[in-house]
Design a protein around this motif. Structure first.
Motif: not given
Length: 578
Positions: A133-148
């Motif tokens: 758990i690394g709480l940010t205080g912001r709701a997030k509904s997705y996982i992001s994969i950065p592209l190269k």
């Protein structure tokens, strides 16, 4: 302290089990545990139920504190957990806003009895997964994969490339497409070559493979799939390939050798190749440039590779084993009935005759598992083609069609998948039913699945019930809304106009980016929405608690092979086979 000691005893008493599975071609998946913050400060946890799980499996959540202690969060009854909340594969961790860090663990608990005079009951616990758990205080509904790179992508293939039980994501970039049809506005010279790139969920790029100038940048030139065909527990990538730069001055590729290549899923290196189906016999470039690739279990036991060339005219299909040895070869002229020109914009693998072996729905015709024609409608090319249990009151599967070819009647129809017999049909003329349409149970007031389609250049749209009842509706515009299991009710929602929403309803979850796929690739049995943005792959997943549980959809045979087929041809959302 008492609960903590009891939990430690249960873990200590844990036995190692290998639960058998009866699912054809099932992958060895992990639990796909995902944790996302919600607006109220809580954390939503979601994980997979597997086909191998005992029916009485329950789930327990615990937390490891920064100091190393273990706190049981939700244990209630001793010696075994009771209550519906322990049966579900998702949970809201409501005290997360007070958490200062540490890891959350999910355990699967299995009850079993010893064979003894006293019939003692024991409990075995297996750790399902853990997440920090690394709480940010912001709701997030997705996982992001950065592209190269600062590009978006056209397709995504999903498979376990390294055998660790977690899915990786293979993309084809850039998002450019040209069509072989030689009419202004369709075919365009390829500005660059397609690249396949493999990413882990944590954003690690595993490899890049350049398809080269011998493959023009269009979906019909570049079929590819991700699946473990050779059975080593790791998915491979298969794709059409050529040699060098055989382009003519205008940019067309009309000559040169063509291959099917096998790419190692861990390294991205080509490890085997065989010849692709020849261009011979096709009347023109437009017809021979349409290529397909998928997987089928023709013997009901092992996966085979299926190659196809042709849609509107001659059709060639070939089945290969894992070593690229031919199983059978078929051409449309072999059949007495009309199979020529019956192709769709994809291939669907399904056991339509319920004999335990896969057939191939190539469009308005079906090939049996032995490579011979099973039935044909002789109606020409359908743009819309889905195989599913549309009407649960009828035995077996059905096929929903929408035809591009002009029809005086029956241009929209549902047929019996075993025989091709029409169950009901739209009785008015149609000119060009276009794109992918939709099939899904989106309305509770009608039994079974609803089917949707529309005209390409006209504003007419039709929504029918499974029984063929025409349903009035208000949705406008989209020819291919994407159905998705998202909230807690049994019906599907749709991805439409930049959001997940109930049919005809308000937005439930805003969605950014171009929708690439809807697939159950993480967490519980609800589906994820994968989108493409510049330099980013996003995986949207529901944070709404489910009221029931189901086995991971990717362990349904037809659904899994439907996901395989989504990287070639048009995108057709996968359908369950049972």
């Amino acid at each position: 302290m008492k609960c903590r000691l009891l939990f430690t005893w249960m873990i200590g008493f844990s036995l190692l089990f290998t639960f058998p599975t009866a699912v054809l071609g099932v992958e060895k998946l992990d639990r796909g545990l995902v944790a996302l913050e919600r607006e109220d400060g809580s954390v939503f946890l979601s994980w997979r139920l597997l086909e191998s799980d005992p029916k009485d499996v329950a789930f327990l959540i615990s937390r490891g504190s920064p100091g190393g202690g273990l706190t049981v969060l939700n244990i209630s009854d001793i010696p075994y957990l009771k209550g519906k909340q322990y049966q579900l594969t998702n949970r809201v961790y409501k005290t997360a806003e007070k958490d200062t860090g540490g890891k959350i663990h999910v355990y699967g608990l299995y009850k079993f009895s010893e064979s003894s005079a006293k019939e003692r009951t024991r409990i075995s616990a297996e750790r399902v997964g853990e997440v920090t758990i690394g709480l940010t205080g912001r709701a997030k509904s997705y996982i992001s994969i950065p592209l190269k790179g600062d590009y978006d992508f056209q397709k995504v293939g999903i498979g376990d490339l390294d055998g660790d039980g977690s899915y990786e994501f293979v993309i084809k970039q850039p998002n450019f497409n040209t069509d072989p049809y030689q009419r202004p506005g369709y075919w365009k010279r390829s500005p660059t070559t397609y690249k396949l790139e493999a990413y882990r969920l944590d954003g690690t790029m595993m490899w890049r493979y350049d398809m080269g100038w011998a493959i023009e940048a269009g979906i019909w030139y570049s079929p590819w799939i991700v699946y473990d065909v050779d059975g080593d527990g790791k998915a491979e990538v298969y794709c059409k390939a050529g040699v060098g730069d055989p382009r003519e001055e205008a940019g067309h590729v009309k000559t040169g050798p063509e291959y099917l290549v096998k790419i190692d899923g861990e390294t991205g290196k080509v490890v085997a190749k065989t010849e692709w189906l020849s261009r011979d016999g096709f009347p023109s470039y437009n017809y021979y440039c349409r290529n397909f690739l998928t997987v089928a279990y023709l013997d009901g036991k092992t996966p085979s590779l299926i190659m196809q060339r042709g849609t509107y005219n001659l059709i060639k299909t070939q089945a290969l084993d894992k070593d690229f040895k031919r199983i059978w070869y078929w051409e449309s002229p072999q059949e007495k009935a009309k199979y020529r020109g019956q192709g769709s914009h994809g291939l669907i693998t399904a056991d339509v005759d319920q004999d335990g072996r896969d057939e191939l729905v190539i469009g308005a015709a079906v090939l049996d598992d032995n490579g011979k024609g099973l039935w044909t409608l002789e109606m020409g090319h359908p743009d819309v083609c889905y195989v599913a249990d549309i009407d649960p009151t009828k035995p077996g599967l059905e096929v929903f069609y929408g035809f591009e070819t002009r029809q005086k009647t029956d241009g929209i129809c549902v047929v019996d998948a075993r025989t091709g017999r029409k169950l009901w049909a739209h009785k008015k003329p149609t000119r060009h039913i276009h794109a992918q349409g939709m099939v899904g149970d989106i309305l509770a007031e009608f039994d079974g699945m609803e089917v949707y389609s529309g005209e390409r250049d006209y504003k007419e749209r039709w929504l029918y019930s499974a029984k063929g009842h025409l349903i009035k509706f208000r949705e406008k515009g989209a020819l291919s809304p994407r159905p998705v299991w998202w909230d807690a009710d049994p019906q599907k929602e749709v991805v439409l106009s930049g959001a997940v929403r109930d049919w005809g309803g308000k937005a439930i979850q805003p969605i950014q980016g171009r929708v690439i796929a809807v697939v159950d690739c993480l967490g519980d049995h609800r589906e994820e929405v994968i989108t493409s943005l510049k330099g980013e792959l996003r995986i949207y997943t529901s944070t709404i608690p489910a009221s029931d549980r189901r086995v991971c959809l990717m362990q349904d045979h037809q659904y899994r092979l439907g996901v395989v087929a989504q990287t070639m041809g048009y995108y057709y959302p996968a359908q369950l086979g049972k």
